[in-house]
Design a protein around this motif. Structure first.
Motif, PDB file in Angstrom:
ATOM      1  N   GLN A 122      -8.969   5.447  15.855  1.00  0.00           N
ATOM      2  CA  GLN A 122      -7.769   5.535  15.002  1.00  0.00           C
ATOM      3  C   GLN A 122      -6.787   6.573  15.544  1.00  0.00           C
ATOM      4  OE1 GLN A 122      -9.889   6.125  11.254  1.00  0.00           O
ATOM      5  NE2 GLN A 122      -8.934   4.276  10.426  1.00  0.00           N
ATOM      6  N   LEU A 123      -7.331   7.697  16.019  1.00  0.00           N
ATOM      7  CA  LEU A 123      -6.462   8.731  16.595  1.00  0.00           C
ATOM      8  C   LEU A 123      -5.715   8.197  17.819  1.00  0.00           C
ATOM      9  CD1 LEU A 123      -8.682  11.938  16.379  1.00  0.00           C
ATOM     10  CD2 LEU A 123      -6.678  11.359  14.999  1.00  0.00           C
ATOM     11  N   LEU A 124      -6.409   7.389  18.618  1.00  0.00           N
ATOM     12  CA  LEU A 124      -5.765   6.818  19.808  1.00  0.00           C
ATOM     13  C   LEU A 124      -4.647   5.869  19.415  1.00  0.00           C
ATOM     14  CD1 LEU A 124      -8.763   6.004  22.171  1.00  0.00           C
ATOM     15  CD2 LEU A 124      -7.241   7.968  22.213  1.00  0.00           C
ATOM     16  N   VAL A 125      -4.880   5.090  18.346  1.00  0.00           N
ATOM     17  CA  VAL A 125      -3.863   4.138  17.903  1.00  0.00           C
ATOM     18  C   VAL A 125      -2.641   4.896  17.415  1.00  0.00           C
ATOM     19  CG1 VAL A 125      -3.325   2.388  16.158  1.00  0.00           C
ATOM     20  CG2 VAL A 125      -5.506   2.316  17.368  1.00  0.00           C
ATOM     21  N   THR A 126      -2.872   5.930  16.602  1.00  0.00           N
ATOM     22  CA  THR A 126      -1.771   6.741  16.088  1.00  0.00           C
ATOM     23  C   THR A 126      -0.980   7.352  17.244  1.00  0.00           C
ATOM     24  OG1 THR A 126      -3.222   7.272  14.247  1.00  0.00           O
ATOM     25  CG2 THR A 126      -1.217   8.575  14.441  1.00  0.00           C
ATOM     26  N   THR A 129       2.675 -10.494   5.933  1.00  0.00           N
ATOM     27  CA  THR A 129       3.739  -9.559   6.304  1.00  0.00           C
ATOM     28  C   THR A 129       3.336  -8.101   6.034  1.00  0.00           C
ATOM     29  OG1 THR A 129       4.758 -10.015   4.140  1.00  0.00           O
ATOM     30  CG2 THR A 129       5.646 -11.210   6.017  1.00  0.00           C
ATOM     31  N   THR A 130       2.033  -7.861   5.906  1.00  0.00           N
ATOM     32  CA  THR A 130       1.482  -6.519   5.669  1.00  0.00           C
ATOM     33  C   THR A 130       2.075  -5.476   6.621  1.00  0.00           C
ATOM     34  OG1 THR A 130      -0.610  -7.392   4.830  1.00  0.00           O
ATOM     35  CG2 THR A 130      -0.674  -5.179   5.777  1.00  0.00           C
ATOM     36  N   ARG A 131       2.215  -5.852   7.889  1.00  0.00           N
ATOM     37  CA  ARG A 131       2.683  -4.925   8.907  1.00  0.00           C
ATOM     38  C   ARG A 131       4.068  -4.346   8.565  1.00  0.00           C
ATOM     39  NH1 ARG A 131       5.057  -2.470  12.266  1.00  0.00           N
ATOM     40  NH2 ARG A 131       5.348  -2.654  14.495  1.00  0.00           N
ATOM     41  N   PHE A 132       4.828  -5.072   7.718  1.00  0.00           N
ATOM     42  CA  PHE A 132       6.200  -4.674   7.428  1.00  0.00           C
ATOM     43  C   PHE A 132       6.363  -3.993   6.070  1.00  0.00           C
ATOM     44  CE2 PHE A 132       6.078  -8.483  10.106  1.00  0.00           C
ATOM     45  CZ  PHE A 132       6.641  -7.971  11.249  1.00  0.00           C
ATOM     46  N   HIS A 133       5.275  -3.891   5.297  1.00  0.00           N
ATOM     47  CA  HIS A 133       5.449  -3.230   3.998  1.00  0.00           C
ATOM     48  C   HIS A 133       4.285  -2.344   3.556  1.00  0.00           C
ATOM     49  CE1 HIS A 133       2.826  -6.255   2.224  1.00  0.00           C
ATOM     50  NE2 HIS A 133       3.604  -7.224   2.646  1.00  0.00           N
ATOM     51  N   HIS A 134       3.145  -2.395   4.244  1.00  0.00           N
ATOM     52  CA  HIS A 134       2.019  -1.563   3.781  1.00  0.00           C
ATOM     53  C   HIS A 134       2.288  -0.089   4.098  1.00  0.00           C
ATOM     54  CE1 HIS A 134      -1.891   0.157   3.170  1.00  0.00           C
ATOM     55  NE2 HIS A 134      -2.321  -0.976   2.668  1.00  0.00           N
ATOM     56  N   PRO A 135       2.247   0.769   3.086  1.00  0.00           N
ATOM     57  CA  PRO A 135       2.604   2.180   3.320  1.00  0.00           C
ATOM     58  C   PRO A 135       1.726   2.864   4.375  1.00  0.00           C
ATOM     59  CG  PRO A 135       1.693   1.844   1.105  1.00  0.00           C
ATOM     60  CD  PRO A 135       1.943   0.494   1.680  1.00  0.00           C
ATOM     61  N   GLY A 136       0.521   2.358   4.586  1.00  0.00           N
ATOM     62  CA  GLY A 136      -0.346   2.946   5.605  1.00  0.00           C
ATOM     63  C   GLY A 136       0.158   2.715   7.024  1.00  0.00           C
ATOM     64  N   LEU A 137       1.143   1.825   7.180  1.00  0.00           N
ATOM     65  CA  LEU A 137       1.655   1.503   8.512  1.00  0.00           C
ATOM     66  C   LEU A 137       3.090   1.997   8.707  1.00  0.00           C
ATOM     67  CD1 LEU A 137       0.268  -2.153   8.673  1.00  0.00           C
ATOM     68  CD2 LEU A 137      -0.808  -0.070   9.522  1.00  0.00           C
ATOM     69  N   GLY A 157       4.399   4.587   9.782  1.00  0.00           N
ATOM     70  CA  GLY A 157       4.688   5.263  11.045  1.00  0.00           C
ATOM     71  C   GLY A 157       5.247   4.334  12.112  1.00  0.00           C
ATOM     72  N   SER A 158       4.972   3.039  12.005  1.00  0.00           N
ATOM     73  CA  SER A 158       5.399   2.111  13.061  1.00  0.00           C
ATOM     74  C   SER A 158       6.660   1.331  12.678  1.00  0.00           C
ATOM     75  CB  SER A 158       4.269   1.134  13.389  1.00  0.00           C
ATOM     76  OG  SER A 158       4.044   0.286  12.284  1.00  0.00           O
TER      77      SER A 158
END
Lengths: 194, 194
Positions: B111-115, A161-169, A171-172
């Motif tokens: 990475q820039l494209l993904v962002t 479930t990384t996609r829902f809690h990792h601070p690096g993500l 933005g999404s």
């Protein structure tokens, strides 16, 4: 400027939060924290040996505010473990997203800690894993989940479930449909745990 | 400097890769690409209407180099679908990690494209989802996996393995134990798919 009284760690941490909110983690300095309190930066250093230690402590306190609400869900034995696991993951996403949205500067400070593998970030993940492990152990005990190592299973669920809690993500997390996405992942994981 | 001959899109893309490797995505300009080719930047713009279009095209070409190797695994019907799914996920992590490590500047451009939610990044994910979907559909057809919507299931598996392929998390792909982590997540997902 603080009210009169002795300078304690808690007062310094509140002032540091305010300074971080105002300047962001890249620009905030210990001198700013001292100014906010009407003391020298040396007085701050008496309580926190370095800027890194102060940043660690302020993020720790900030993260712990969510921990208790999540812990209440994890330990609510009235809810059957599969439903409790799902509620916990939904609450985790909601809490993280609220933090990223409502307090972007403090969230950015936390992101720096994660990137730097700081103790605060590591302990925060360990806290969350402990909560997950408790839900999984309850489910293994009452037969809702297949028997396995609860700690390793907790790590697998957390990783999946990384996609829902990792601070690096972060933005999404405001993408439309993310709740449905989490729902589908939860269903797959719950099928795997049964 | 290029050999003599007409200036075609392929030649421009190779030169752009070289320029990105040398200067990184933040500093590389279309003028640099022109210099590399011994032409004006206007000549480059005849083939690619903007810097964004050029960056999109170069990343697309760069990403497609892995796509074919992964597609070969996905379509190898000699391997039973559960094992094929696992091999594909392991190969995806290996390919992404190699790209991040061996070509950091081109990875940073991606990475820039993904962002920025660019078409190249979206199409790349759609390609990968299509491959996953094929493996899942094979498994549903031969009874290894429970029947479900293969496209939605592919998205769930891809989301649940975010930690192993999202470019925003590349910094953690060299952590010791990541292969074991993927192994445990794969086992949980395969249990959920059966």
């Amino acid at each position: 400027m603080r009210a009169n009284g002795p300078l304690d760690a808690e007062t310094i941490l509140s002032a540091t939060e305010d300074v971080l909110r105002r300047y962001g983690p890249a620009k905030a300095t210990v001198v700013d924290v001292g100014k906010e309190l009407g003391v020298s930066h040396a007085a701050v250093y008496k309580h926190f040996p370095s800027k890194a230690a102060l940043r660690d402590a302020v993020s720790r306190r900030w993260l712990n505010r969510d921990r208790d609400a999540l812990a209440a869900i994890a330990s609510d034995t009235e809810i059957p473990p599969p439903r409790r696991l799902r509620s916990w993951l939904v609450a985790l996403l909601a809490a993280k997203r609220a933090k990223a949205h409502d307090e972007p500067e403090l969230f950015a400070a936390y992101q720096l800690l994660v990137t730097g593998n700081s103790a605060a970030a590591i302990d925060h993940v360990a806290d969350l894993l402990g909560q997950l492990e408790a839900v999984l152990a309850d489910g293994m005990a009452d037969g809702s989940f297949r028997r396995a190592d609860p700690a390793e299973t907790a790590r697998a669920v957390f990783t999946a479930t990384t996609r829902f809690h990792h601070p690096g993500l972060a933005g999404s997390w405001t993408q439309p449909g993310i709740e449905h996405e989490l729902d589908v992942v939860c269903a797959l994981l719950l099928d795997g745990l049964r």
